[in-house]
Design a protein around this motif. Structure first.
Motif, PDB file in Angstrom:
ATOM      1  N   ALA A   3      48.619  38.082  45.056  1.00  0.00           N
ATOM      2  CA  ALA A   3      48.712  38.422  44.546  1.00  0.00           C
ATOM      3  C   ALA A   3      48.234  37.268  42.570  1.00  0.00           C
ATOM      4  CB  ALA A   3      49.801  38.871  44.075  1.00  0.00           C
ATOM      5  N   GLY A   4      48.014  38.228  41.898  1.00  0.00           N
ATOM      6  CA  GLY A   4      47.218  37.063  40.383  1.00  0.00           C
ATOM      7  C   GLY A   4      49.065  36.791  39.961  1.00  0.00           C
ATOM      8  N   ALA A   5      49.700  37.731  39.525  1.00  0.00           N
ATOM      9  CA  ALA A   5      50.760  36.624  39.212  1.00  0.00           C
ATOM     10  C   ALA A   5      51.909  37.368  39.716  1.00  0.00           C
ATOM     11  CB  ALA A   5      50.587  36.221  37.929  1.00  0.00           C
ATOM     12  N   ALA A   6      53.558  36.189  40.183  1.00  0.00           N
ATOM     13  CA  ALA A   6      54.474  37.472  40.810  1.00  0.00           C
ATOM     14  C   ALA A   6      55.293  37.117  39.328  1.00  0.00           C
ATOM     15  CB  ALA A   6      54.325  36.613  42.094  1.00  0.00           C
ATOM     16  N   PHE A   7      56.650  37.180  39.956  1.00  0.00           N
ATOM     17  CA  PHE A   7      58.056  37.594  38.519  1.00  0.00           C
ATOM     18  C   PHE A   7      58.883  37.533  39.541  1.00  0.00           C
ATOM     19  CE2 PHE A   7      53.784  38.975  36.979  1.00  0.00           C
ATOM     20  CZ  PHE A   7      53.759  38.131  35.551  1.00  0.00           C
ATOM     21  N   LEU A   8      59.516  36.737  39.558  1.00  0.00           N
ATOM     22  CA  LEU A   8      60.690  36.205  40.773  1.00  0.00           C
ATOM     23  C   LEU A   8      61.804  37.030  40.202  1.00  0.00           C
ATOM     24  CD1 LEU A   8      59.496  33.825  42.744  1.00  0.00           C
ATOM     25  CD2 LEU A   8      58.477  35.888  43.131  1.00  0.00           C
ATOM     26  N   PHE A  61      58.833  36.674  48.642  1.00  0.00           N
ATOM     27  CA  PHE A  61      56.698  35.691  47.810  1.00  0.00           C
ATOM     28  C   PHE A  61      56.120  34.851  48.941  1.00  0.00           C
ATOM     29  CE2 PHE A  61      55.442  32.907  45.108  1.00  0.00           C
ATOM     30  CZ  PHE A  61      53.736  33.144  45.262  1.00  0.00           C
ATOM     31  N   GLN A  77      55.827  42.377  40.753  1.00  0.00           N
ATOM     32  CA  GLN A  77      56.994  41.944  41.203  1.00  0.00           C
ATOM     33  C   GLN A  77      57.962  41.298  42.191  1.00  0.00           C
ATOM     34  OE1 GLN A  77      57.439  43.677  36.511  1.00  0.00           O
ATOM     35  NE2 GLN A  77      60.195  43.778  37.727  1.00  0.00           N
ATOM     36  N   GLU A 126      58.172  41.781  34.084  1.00  0.00           N
ATOM     37  CA  GLU A 126      56.483  41.191  34.543  1.00  0.00           C
ATOM     38  C   GLU A 126      56.247  40.961  32.694  1.00  0.00           C
ATOM     39  OE1 GLU A 126      52.787  41.622  32.930  1.00  0.00           O
ATOM     40  OE2 GLU A 126      53.481  42.974  32.500  1.00  0.00           O
TER      41      GLU A 126
END
Lengths: 429, 429
Positions: free
Chosen positions: B346-351, B340, B330, B357
């Motif tokens: 990173a597997g997945a990002a949350f901006l 970012f 995150q 998440e």
């Protein structure tokens, strides 16, 4: 060599036997490999030196001597014939161009709910390349394994190659230089895989290991999988040639033998709609075999695993090809693209009468590291995709959260995950 | 919970310890799993029935009873609350849209030498989906695993789920129906993986197996790898939250706890540039913990594996994040996209501040099956790419062969592969 015809009543049983016949004994080396990996993890460089002395019959005294020095590479390259270097350059340039065209694009997807969703590709930091030694030390494979990493933007490419008796193939070193390999280590076997995965004092660990190897190398890759990424486990090679009667049977025979000469476990299969052409090709195989330096290997492969299959039509041929899911597929008919479109499973295809698979091994451009042993059902050849990974991303505004948050809360509560639900609902007004 | 600061002299040692601390005991179940696989290969359906009675405590009498019947799914779906079905629909539609956007394009590359080079994507024929039973039976995971297969065009999606005591989660069945799963089997553990890989009288073999599972399932996937494709071996989950002092510490605390509540081995790490915010967030974690149904699990995870790291600037934060290569990231700062862009792994990002998440676990659209345990260095989340494979192809004219054939002949001869060389030179005039 098996001769089959789809018109025969016994065809299905014979074809199933062909499909399921084991071509290699799976050596059970699990325990030996686990021991080697554990010794390298505990002992680092010292263990590598000991294992290299034991397995490769040469005894470097220091870890520094395990690294092939730039001056050694210079000397090796200087000894390679200029026309051979030019051929290597031509191959490398074409491989680079094809793999550059493979590079995928990032995704950024605006969303009616007020979010943006995306996917970003980034290169791995470090890749290890295993190159077999001895008779199977192929400079072309160095290009095929290293160039995708370089094209993808991998920062560090480290290569391990066993040097039985301390001897290195100069063309392998020339290929490593041309492909941009950063480090070359004279270490082989399971100990090389262990060093690349876990690192030693001298060899920094990598993130993914690619390249073919013997049973020990394959098992070691399986055991370090998870710690690092690996490519698929290479098995014996195969080709299916789809050819009609308009072909020169001598060409087809050489195409089959080019596969068969790799090793005794290789498999070459001709599928044709013309019984007389089947006979002519089989006879041409026998003729051509006599002139081959590797006739013992190629002959053994052809006798044990080769097949000529006569079909009633090309739909049958496409269906049989899908069941074989061959590593290599040659399509030598009047409209090869149309027939190729009816086949779903193959590692790489070679279309037309002027496109022997050997072109693809060296200079065509696509990769020659391909899925073997029917794994083309689910696996692909080496590519830039093996050297990249994806990060998906989500950007949400307050309105976006309001649009899709309540459904997330409902599902989180249904799954009993209260903090998940609360992390969303605390932000909802 | 560890409290670290990059300004402390002991930081590097403490951070390295955090990186290397094992979070799960690797259970050694190799031999037990090998035995189960061998029993299923030899015994087929009968073995599945026996193993299901032994491990899941219910005894279906016939193989047909192992299959969840359409009427059972109808009944289950009818019992789910309409608003929950609507949430499932919203999630499924968004997951479909994102994965459809991932679909890659074929490549056809004309070549100055007179060849055409290409790459074609095709879907796998059959994919097996493993869904854990019991407390970890998550309907959202059924959507996340099955939808990429459907979007990619996989013809057959078969799902295995253990049903301890014979009980099935109705929302899991509703998700299977919504996602277009073709077959649901009440079989779990290593025996399910064996059946999907090798097939039984009732369950046809698949080409690739995806989905998380316990240590037995993970080891079974490792053992059938090669026979079929597998996704990466799932480990314990983690999140890194990069947050500045402008955030509400209660939001950040819930985001950390949403990770921690998964299981005791999960890891939640806050990285911030503001010491006072670090204190506020840590204190908010303790406050929020008290209200959580899963406070025992989340508390244990936070105490054992949680961390708050204070950095001097966001460059430090990006570098530490890359070393952690977290499954989830995150980014809650003023310009999240810019930060970012400085993170590679990173597997997945949350901006942004509005993007917990948990949105990504359910309704955002990108996949929630992600690389764990630092494997985001080389691995990616589940996607349509896991459901597709590539076939490269080459089409050569006679002129094309003449242009690149001689270099192929030279390299083949240098590698000692005479039939390779002859298959090209026989076609050159």
């Amino acid at each position: 060599m098996r001769r089959l015809s789809t018109a025969d009543p016994g065809f299905e049983a014979a074809f199933s036997e062909l499909l399921d016949a084991p071509r290699e004994d799976a050596a059970r080396v699990d325990a030996a490999v686990a021991e080697i990996i554990s010794v390298v993890r505990a002992g680092g460089d010292r263990a590598l030196l000991d294992l290299t002395a034991r397995f490769d019959g040469h005894a470097p005294e220091t870890a520094e001597a395990l690294r092939v020095q730039p001056a050694e590479i210079d000397a090796a390259v200087a000894g390679v014939a200029p026309d051979l270097l030019a051929s290597l350059d031509l191959a490398a340039a074409r491989i680079e161009r094809f793999h550059a065209a493979q590079m995928p694009r990032d995704l950024a997807l605006p969303d009616p709910a007020g979010l943006t969703l995306g996917m970003r590709w980034t290169a791995l930091d470090a890749v290890g390349l295993y190159v077999p030694g001895g008779k199977a030390a192929y400079p072309s494979s160095v290009l095929m394994n290293a160039i995708p990493a370089r094209v993808a933007g991998v920062r560090r490419v480290a290569m391990c190659v066993p040097t039985p008796g301390g001897v290195l193939n100069p063309l392998v070193l020339a290929a490593a230089r041309r492909a941009g390999v950063d480090e070359v280590w004279r270490v082989g076997g399971a100990q090389a895989i262990a060093a690349l995965a876990w690192g030693t004092e001298s060899i920094a660990p990598v993130d993914r290991i690619v390249g073919p190897g013997n049973a020990y190398v394959a098992e070691a890759k399986r055991q370090v999988f998870g710690r690092v990424g690996i490519d698929s486990i290479a098995g014996p090679s195969e080709v299916v040639v789809l050819a009609d009667a308009a072909n020169d049977p001598r060409h087809v025979a050489l195409d089959l033998l080019a596969q068969a000469e790799h090793d005794e476990a290789a498999q070459a299969i001709l599928i044709t709609d013309a019984p007389a052409f089947a006979d002519a090709a089989a006879s041409a195989v026998e003729d051509s075999l006599r002139g081959l330096a590797r006739r013992a290997i190629a002959g053994e492969s052809w006798r044990r695993h080769g097949a000529v299959v006569v079909v009633r039509d090309w739909d049958e041929a496409a269906a049989l090809t899908d069941r074989l899911a061959p590593e290599h597929l040659q399509v030598m008919v009047a409209d090869p693209a149309a027939l190729f479109a009816r086949v779903r499973h193959a590692g790489a295809a070679f279309l037309g009468r002027w496109c022997p698979e050997a072109l693809g091994d060296y200079t065509a451009g696509p990769n020659h590291v391909l899925p073997t042993g029917r794994t083309a059902r689910f696996a692909s050849g080496l590519s830039v995709f093996d050297m990249l990974k994806r990060t998906t991303w989500v950007e949400a505004s307050e309105a976006g959260l309001a649009a899709i948050g309540p459904a997330a809360v409902a599902l989180a509560e249904a799954e009993g995950l209260g903090a998940h639900a609360a992390s969303v609902s605390a932000r909802l007004r």
